[in-house]
Design a protein around this motif. Structure first.
Motif, PDB file in Angstrom:
ATOM      1  N   LEU A  40      93.203  36.625  80.601  1.00  0.00           N
ATOM      2  CA  LEU A  40      94.636  36.897  80.635  1.00  0.00           C
ATOM      3  C   LEU A  40      95.347  36.476  79.349  1.00  0.00           C
ATOM      4  CD1 LEU A  40      95.248  35.659  84.271  1.00  0.00           C
ATOM      5  CD2 LEU A  40      95.019  38.030  83.494  1.00  0.00           C
ATOM      6  N   VAL A  41      94.639  35.754  78.488  1.00  0.00           N
ATOM      7  CA  VAL A  41      95.213  35.261  77.234  1.00  0.00           C
ATOM      8  C   VAL A  41      95.229  36.391  76.206  1.00  0.00           C
ATOM      9  CG1 VAL A  41      94.864  33.615  75.335  1.00  0.00           C
ATOM     10  CG2 VAL A  41      94.483  32.893  77.695  1.00  0.00           C
ATOM     11  N   GLY A  67     112.986  33.944  74.292  1.00  0.00           N
ATOM     12  CA  GLY A  67     111.851  34.565  74.988  1.00  0.00           C
ATOM     13  C   GLY A  67     112.153  34.916  76.434  1.00  0.00           C
ATOM     14  N   PRO A  68     112.581  34.048  77.288  1.00  0.00           N
ATOM     15  CA  PRO A  68     112.399  32.589  77.259  1.00  0.00           C
ATOM     16  C   PRO A  68     110.917  32.222  77.351  1.00  0.00           C
ATOM     17  CG  PRO A  68     113.224  33.271  79.401  1.00  0.00           C
ATOM     18  CD  PRO A  68     113.165  34.502  78.546  1.00  0.00           C
ATOM     19  N   THR A  69     110.585  31.049  76.847  1.00  0.00           N
ATOM     20  CA  THR A  69     109.198  30.607  76.842  1.00  0.00           C
ATOM     21  C   THR A  69     109.047  29.230  77.478  1.00  0.00           C
ATOM     22  OG1 THR A  69     109.384  29.588  74.647  1.00  0.00           O
ATOM     23  CG2 THR A  69     108.655  31.875  74.718  1.00  0.00           C
ATOM     24  N   GLY A 127     105.217  33.507  77.485  1.00  0.00           N
ATOM     25  CA  GLY A 127     106.375  34.241  76.976  1.00  0.00           C
ATOM     26  C   GLY A 127     106.945  35.176  78.018  1.00  0.00           C
ATOM     27  N   GLY A 128     108.227  35.464  77.886  1.00  0.00           N
ATOM     28  CA  GLY A 128     108.891  36.350  78.833  1.00  0.00           C
ATOM     29  C   GLY A 128     108.939  35.755  80.221  1.00  0.00           C
ATOM     30  N   ALA A 178     105.359  34.774  84.042  1.00  0.00           N
ATOM     31  CA  ALA A 178     105.651  35.145  82.661  1.00  0.00           C
ATOM     32  C   ALA A 178     105.023  36.494  82.343  1.00  0.00           C
ATOM     33  CB  ALA A 178     105.120  34.081  81.704  1.00  0.00           C
ATOM     34  N   ALA A 179     105.500  37.095  81.265  1.00  0.00           N
ATOM     35  CA  ALA A 179     104.945  38.373  80.829  1.00  0.00           C
ATOM     36  C   ALA A 179     103.586  38.185  80.173  1.00  0.00           C
ATOM     37  CB  ALA A 179     105.909  39.057  79.859  1.00  0.00           C
TER      38      ALA A 179
END
Length: 134
Positions: free
Chosen positions: A6-7, A38-40, A73-74, A114-115
């Motif tokens: 997934l990375v 982003g938000p991150t 991210g996202g 997250a995205a």
């Protein structure tokens, strides 16, 4: 499917751990940072295992601990319950319309959606309280 699948940039981890992805059970969480861009959400953590064949520069330096920074991210959802200064946790990253994350320890629980997830830093250091796994 493993978490490393997934990375967005798994190559560095795959080269250091060619035998398979490192476990995210029993990680030592050093830092959790939430940023509005982003938000991150960024997690800096020590992996519980050291690679069987670490890079030569790590061997020369006597390093015995791998530290990774994972950047989510996202971020569309984030939940934090509890807090502690010494967090040994189990982290789980799963596919879920992007990725979902759960970090669980005796003192805290973090969950997020997250995205994407990216390895933003991958390194090693000498943990003086730990024997070298060589």
């Amino acid at each position: 499917m493993s978490w490393i699948d997934l990375v967005t940039n798994p190559k560095g981890l795959q080269e250091i751990f060619p035998e398979g992805p490192p476990s995210l059970s029993g990680v030592s969480l050093h830092e959790l940072v939430v940023e509005r861009e982003g938000p991150t959400v960024r997690f800096r953590l020590d992996l519980p295992a050291y690679p069987a064949n670490p890079p030569a520069k790590w061997l020369r330096a006597g390093f015995n601990m791998v530290q990774v920074e994972l950047l989510f991210g996202g971020v569309s959802e984030l939940r934090l319950v509890g807090i502690s200064t010494e967090v040994i946790a189990d982290m789980e990253i799963r596919p879920a319309n992007g990725v979902s994350l759960e970090v669980r320890s005796a003192s805290m629980v973090v969950s997020a959606v997250a995205a994407s997830v990216t390895v933003s830093v991958l390194g090693a250091y000498l943990d003086g309280g730990r024997e070298a796994d060589r």
